[in-house]
Design an enzyme around this catalytic site. Structure first.
Site, PDB file in Angstrom:
ATOM      1  N   HIS A   1      44.484  39.924  40.842  1.00 48.35           N
ATOM      2  CA  HIS A   1      44.154  40.000  39.429  1.00 48.35           C
ATOM      3  C   HIS A   1      42.644  40.163  39.223  1.00 48.35           C
ATOM      4  O   HIS A   1      41.866  39.272  39.552  1.00 48.35           O
ATOM      5  CB  HIS A   1      44.636  38.701  38.763  1.00 48.35           C
ATOM      6  CG  HIS A   1      44.480  38.686  37.288  1.00 48.35           C
ATOM      7  ND1 HIS A   1      43.763  37.723  36.626  1.00 48.35           N
ATOM      8  CD2 HIS A   1      44.950  39.524  36.333  1.00 48.35           C
ATOM      9  CE1 HIS A   1      43.808  37.950  35.332  1.00 48.35           C
ATOM     10  NE2 HIS A   1      44.529  39.043  35.124  1.00 48.35           N
TER      11      HIS A   1
ATOM     12  N   GLU B   1      45.065  44.623  40.144  1.00 50.38           N
ATOM     13  CA  GLU B   1      45.089  44.751  38.689  1.00 50.38           C
ATOM     14  C   GLU B   1      43.640  44.839  38.217  1.00 50.38           C
ATOM     15  O   GLU B   1      42.767  44.160  38.756  1.00 50.38           O
ATOM     16  CB  GLU B   1      45.774  43.520  38.066  1.00 50.38           C
ATOM     17  CG  GLU B   1      46.028  43.632  36.572  1.00 50.38           C
ATOM     18  CD  GLU B   1      44.939  43.050  35.663  1.00 50.38           C
ATOM     19  OE1 GLU B   1      45.068  43.172  34.446  1.00 50.38           O
ATOM     20  OE2 GLU B   1      43.929  42.503  36.179  1.00 50.38           O
TER      21      GLU B   1
ATOM     22  N   ASP C   1      41.013  46.099  34.486  1.00 48.01           N
ATOM     23  CA  ASP C   1      40.984  46.355  33.032  1.00 48.01           C
ATOM     24  C   ASP C   1      39.997  47.464  32.714  1.00 48.01           C
ATOM     25  O   ASP C   1      38.895  47.482  33.260  1.00 48.01           O
ATOM     26  CB  ASP C   1      40.516  45.085  32.308  1.00 48.01           C
ATOM     27  CG  ASP C   1      41.312  43.876  32.721  1.00 48.01           C
ATOM     28  OD1 ASP C   1      42.447  43.733  32.254  1.00 48.01           O
ATOM     29  OD2 ASP C   1      40.802  43.068  33.533  1.00 48.01           O
TER      30      ASP C   1
ATOM     31  N   HIS D   1      36.730  43.515  31.753  1.00 49.60           N
ATOM     32  CA  HIS D   1      37.820  42.878  31.005  1.00 49.60           C
ATOM     33  C   HIS D   1      37.568  42.790  29.504  1.00 49.60           C
ATOM     34  O   HIS D   1      38.429  43.134  28.700  1.00 49.60           O
ATOM     35  CB  HIS D   1      38.070  41.470  31.557  1.00 49.60           C
ATOM     36  CG  HIS D   1      39.152  40.732  30.829  1.00 49.60           C
ATOM     37  ND1 HIS D   1      38.905  39.965  29.709  1.00 49.60           N
ATOM     38  CD2 HIS D   1      40.486  40.670  31.036  1.00 49.60           C
ATOM     39  CE1 HIS D   1      40.041  39.459  29.282  1.00 49.60           C
ATOM     40  NE2 HIS D   1      41.019  39.874  30.062  1.00 49.60           N
TER      41      HIS D   1
ATOM     42  N   GLU E   1      45.101  48.207  33.345  1.00 55.98           N
ATOM     43  CA  GLU E   1      45.383  47.692  32.005  1.00 55.98           C
ATOM     44  C   GLU E   1      44.423  48.333  31.009  1.00 55.98           C
ATOM     45  O   GLU E   1      43.208  48.172  31.111  1.00 55.98           O
ATOM     46  CB  GLU E   1      45.248  46.166  31.944  1.00 55.98           C
ATOM     47  CG  GLU E   1      45.626  45.675  30.549  1.00 55.98           C
ATOM     48  CD  GLU E   1      45.365  44.200  30.282  1.00 55.98           C
ATOM     49  OE1 GLU E   1      45.162  43.416  31.231  1.00 55.98           O
ATOM     50  OE2 GLU E   1      45.357  43.854  29.086  1.00 55.98           O
TER      51      GLU E   1
HETATM   52  O1  G3P Z   1      47.594  42.356  33.141  1.00 62.56           O
HETATM   53  C1  G3P Z   1      47.826  41.007  33.229  1.00 62.56           C
HETATM   54  C2  G3P Z   1      46.717  40.182  32.676  1.00 62.56           C
HETATM   55  O2  G3P Z   1      45.526  40.632  33.258  1.00 62.56           O
HETATM   56  C3  G3P Z   1      46.617  40.215  31.184  1.00 62.56           C
HETATM   57  O3  G3P Z   1      45.672  39.335  30.690  1.00 62.56           O
HETATM   58  O4  G3P Z   1      43.512  38.761  29.726  1.00 62.56           O
HETATM   59  O5  G3P Z   1      43.788  38.705  32.180  1.00 62.56           O
HETATM   60  O6  G3P Z   1      43.707  40.877  30.996  1.00 62.56           O
HETATM   61  P1  G3P Z   1      44.109  39.435  30.922  1.00 62.56           P
HETATM   62 CA    CA Z   2      44.130  42.371  32.732  1.00 59.00          CA
END
Ligand code: G3P
Ligand code: CA
Length: 241
Positions: free
Chosen positions: A6, A34, A36, A49, A109
């Protein structure tokens, strides 16, 4: 259970940086990374993020109000001696592409539910096509409309719907053609039977930046029983190597 990193290996290294991604690609048994994305003032895709730079850099303001060259002058500190830059999506692809072409995935994301970033879907799909890595990508967003748009632009693109509760993910998924549910790990409010036909990738919050290793392990088999198929972990290195 499939394990994702993450924001990279974000427990020990600064989230969404090349350093955190470098550590992640060294994990042989990792399903994917993962990350952003946001857009700069001059339309470049950057990996960060928050909509603002305040939390992770020394500066203030919205990512969308900075040109890429200005953003590149900012520092992300892991510790006082070591800093990273906000990476572009191109730079991340340069780093992870060999792994993407040998089975690892990346969950991109789209951070477009607070600010819609018109054209973001086209840009990221074009970049993925240019790099020849479309098959290795799962797109996700809290905006179901955005995921619907991704599918419309490329019906083969794999998409996931984000929300806190899995019931809300399922509700939002209708009509979007999305392939997966991406709920918060404590948001499994439906019985396993109701979600068993779906890929359910659960996300966590917690010590995101930059914290000491926790050294604690969750019982993933319990999560599996609730219908979760994949987890996005800040410290995947605790579970796999
Ligand atoms: O994509 C899963 C998760 O990353 C969503 O929440 O706030 O960590 O981007 P966040
Ligand atoms: Ca995310």
């Amino acid at each position: 259970m499939k394990i994702w990193a993450h924001r990279g290996c974000s427990q020990r290294y600064p989230e969404n940086t090349l350093l955190a991604f470098e550590k992640a690609i060294k994990l042989n048994n990792l399903t994917g990374i993962e990350l952003d994305i946001q857009l700069t003032k001059d339309g470049e895709i950057v990996v960060i993020h928050d909509e603002r730079v305040d939390r992770t850099t020394e500066s203030i303001g919205f990512v969308r109000d900075y040109a890429l060259a200005e953003l590149k002058r900012l520092h992300i500190y892991a510790d006082v001696n070591q800093s990273q830059q906000i990476p572009t999506m191109e730079e991340v692809f340069d780093l992870i592409e060999p792994r993407l072409k040998t089975g690892m995935k990346v969950n991109i994301e789209l951070k477009n539910s607070v600010y819609p970033y018109p054209g973001m879907e086209e840009k990221i799909l074009d970049l993925a096509a240019k790099r020849g890595v479309e098959d290795a990508i799962v797109f996700s967003s809290f905006s179901a409309k955005s995921m619907e748009r991704i599918k419309k632009l490329n019906p083969k693109a794999e998409t996931g719907i984000l929300d806190s509760k899995v019931s809300d993910c399922l509700y939002k998924l209708r009509g979007t053609g999305a392939d997966a549910l991406h709920p918060y790990w404590k948001g499994i409010d439906l019985l396993p039977d109701r979600i068993k036909e779906y890929t359910v990738r659960a996300w966590f919050t917690g010590h995101l930046y930059p914290e000491k290793p926790t050294g604690t392990r969750l019982d993933l088999s319990e999560l599996e029983k609730s219908g979760i198929t994949d987890v996005f972990l800040n410290e995947p290195e605790m579970y796999i190597n």
